[in-house]
Write an enzyme that holds these catalytic residues in place. Structure first.
Site, PDB file in Angstrom:
ATOM      1  CB  SER A  86      -0.914   0.026   1.222  1.00  0.00           C
ATOM      2  OG  SER A  86      -1.759  -1.092   1.251  1.00  0.00           O
TER       3      SER A  86
HETATM    4  N1  SAH Z   1      -0.826  -4.745   4.281  1.00  0.00           N
HETATM    5  C1  SAH Z   1      -0.168  -5.064   3.029  1.00  0.00           C
HETATM    6  C2  SAH Z   1      -1.074  -4.772   1.838  1.00  0.00           C
HETATM    7  C3  SAH Z   1      -0.949  -5.834   0.811  1.00  0.00           C
HETATM    8  S1  SAH Z   1      -2.169  -5.856  -0.453  1.00  0.00           S
HETATM    9  C4  SAH Z   1       1.175  -4.338   2.918  1.00  0.00           C
HETATM   10  O1  SAH Z   1       1.491  -3.509   3.783  1.00  0.00           O
HETATM   11  O2  SAH Z   1       1.937  -4.634   2.004  1.00  0.00           O
HETATM   12  C5  SAH Z   1      -3.432  -6.862   0.270  1.00  0.00           C
HETATM   13  C6  SAH Z   1      -3.058  -8.293   0.606  1.00  0.00           C
HETATM   14  O3  SAH Z   1      -4.263  -8.946   1.038  1.00  0.00           O
HETATM   15  C7  SAH Z   1      -2.516  -9.136  -0.538  1.00  0.00           C
HETATM   16  O4  SAH Z   1      -1.267  -9.653  -0.175  1.00  0.00           O
HETATM   17  C8  SAH Z   1      -3.573 -10.253  -0.717  1.00  0.00           C
HETATM   18  O5  SAH Z   1      -3.017 -11.498  -1.081  1.00  0.00           O
HETATM   19  C9  SAH Z   1      -4.181 -10.311   0.671  1.00  0.00           C
HETATM   20  N2  SAH Z   1      -5.520 -10.879   0.764  1.00  0.00           N
HETATM   21  C10 SAH Z   1      -6.583 -10.744  -0.085  1.00  0.00           C
HETATM   22  N3  SAH Z   1      -7.657 -11.424   0.377  1.00  0.00           N
HETATM   23  C11 SAH Z   1      -7.280 -11.984   1.561  1.00  0.00           C
HETATM   24  C12 SAH Z   1      -7.943 -12.807   2.532  1.00  0.00           C
HETATM   25  N4  SAH Z   1      -9.213 -13.203   2.391  1.00  0.00           N
HETATM   26  N5  SAH Z   1      -7.239 -13.207   3.616  1.00  0.00           N
HETATM   27  C13 SAH Z   1      -5.939 -12.835   3.795  1.00  0.00           C
HETATM   28  N6  SAH Z   1      -5.266 -12.075   2.902  1.00  0.00           N
HETATM   29  C14 SAH Z   1      -5.918 -11.647   1.811  1.00  0.00           C
END
Ligand code: SAH
Length: 216
Positions: A66
């Protein structure tokens, strides 16, 4: 990935904090955490010298780290107090997780992509962050650690998963972006003394989709 944290990196973080202040982030604890956490460790080496721009970057598996503004915005809404038990859904790169742990949270973080889960767990451990990292579908929360003081969802949801509200303590806060695949509205949900939920809609953002049983 580079292991170093140079003066150039530290200087770039100071400028990033200044930029976030100008964009409206006011919580000093959040800004201090951003000043400390070496974001360049959480992105691919090709973006090494762009790590402190206020931008999202690809982290593999079609996912993104993000934008710092988004991380700061969501973290500010959590009103973190030391030893808060927090559930993060979407570990991704681990950057948001590191910010939460830097602020003294007792963190549970769940990721559904195995490759990212393994890579990020290894990185966070190497950087000295101790939390509970889980592989699974976070749209159903994580019962084993419940109830939580705060829950933060870092992927865009089509609706508010009921299990997340169930796993929140009285007085607890859930931060979740809700919308379609193009745009989501950030929501703050507060569980009141009588168990009812106050739901406040805030700014618009763009996240990768939350995929799972109570999601897309
Ligand atoms: N907090 C992260 C943001 C990553 S983007 C950072 O700081 O980098 C969002 C993430 O959510 C992705 O890695 C995706 O694989 C994950 N994601 C999507 N659906 C999900 C679910 N149901 N349970 C766990 N993770 C999930």
């Amino acid at each position: 990935m580079t292991e170093t944290d140079t003066y150039k990196d530290k200087g770039a973080r100071k400028l990033l904090v200044k930029e976030l202040r100008e964009k409206g982030i006011q919580d000093e604890q959040v800004l201090q955490a951003i000043l400390k956490v070496p974001r360049h460790h959480f992105i691919h080496k090709d973006f090494r010298w762009h790590a402190y721009q206020d931008k999202a970057f690809p982290i593999g598996e079609g996912q993104t780290i993000s934008q710092p503004y988004t991380v700061a915005y969501q973290t500010q809404l959590l009103h973190i107090e030391p030893n808060d038990k927090i559930l993060e859904i979407g570990t991704g790169s681990g950057y948001q997780a590191a910010i939460l742990m830097e602020m003294g949270a007792k963190l549970f973080s769940i990721e559904r992509q195995e490759k990212l889960y393994l890579k990020t767990k290894k990185l966070l451990t190497k950087l000295g962050y101790t939390g509970t990292f889980i592989l699974g579908d976070g749209s159903e929360g994580h019962k084993e650690g419940a109830p939580y003081d705060k829950i933060i969802v870092t992927a865009g949801a089509p609706k508010i998963p009921t299990s997340l509200l169930e796993q929140l303590k009285i007085g607890g806060i859930l931060i979740i972006p809700v919308g379609d695949n193009k745009e989501q509205v950030m929501h703050t949900l507060i569980k009141k003394m009588d168990g009812s939920i106050e739901n406040i809609a805030l700014e618009k953002f763009r996240f990768v989709p939350l995929i799972g049983n109570q999601a897309w």
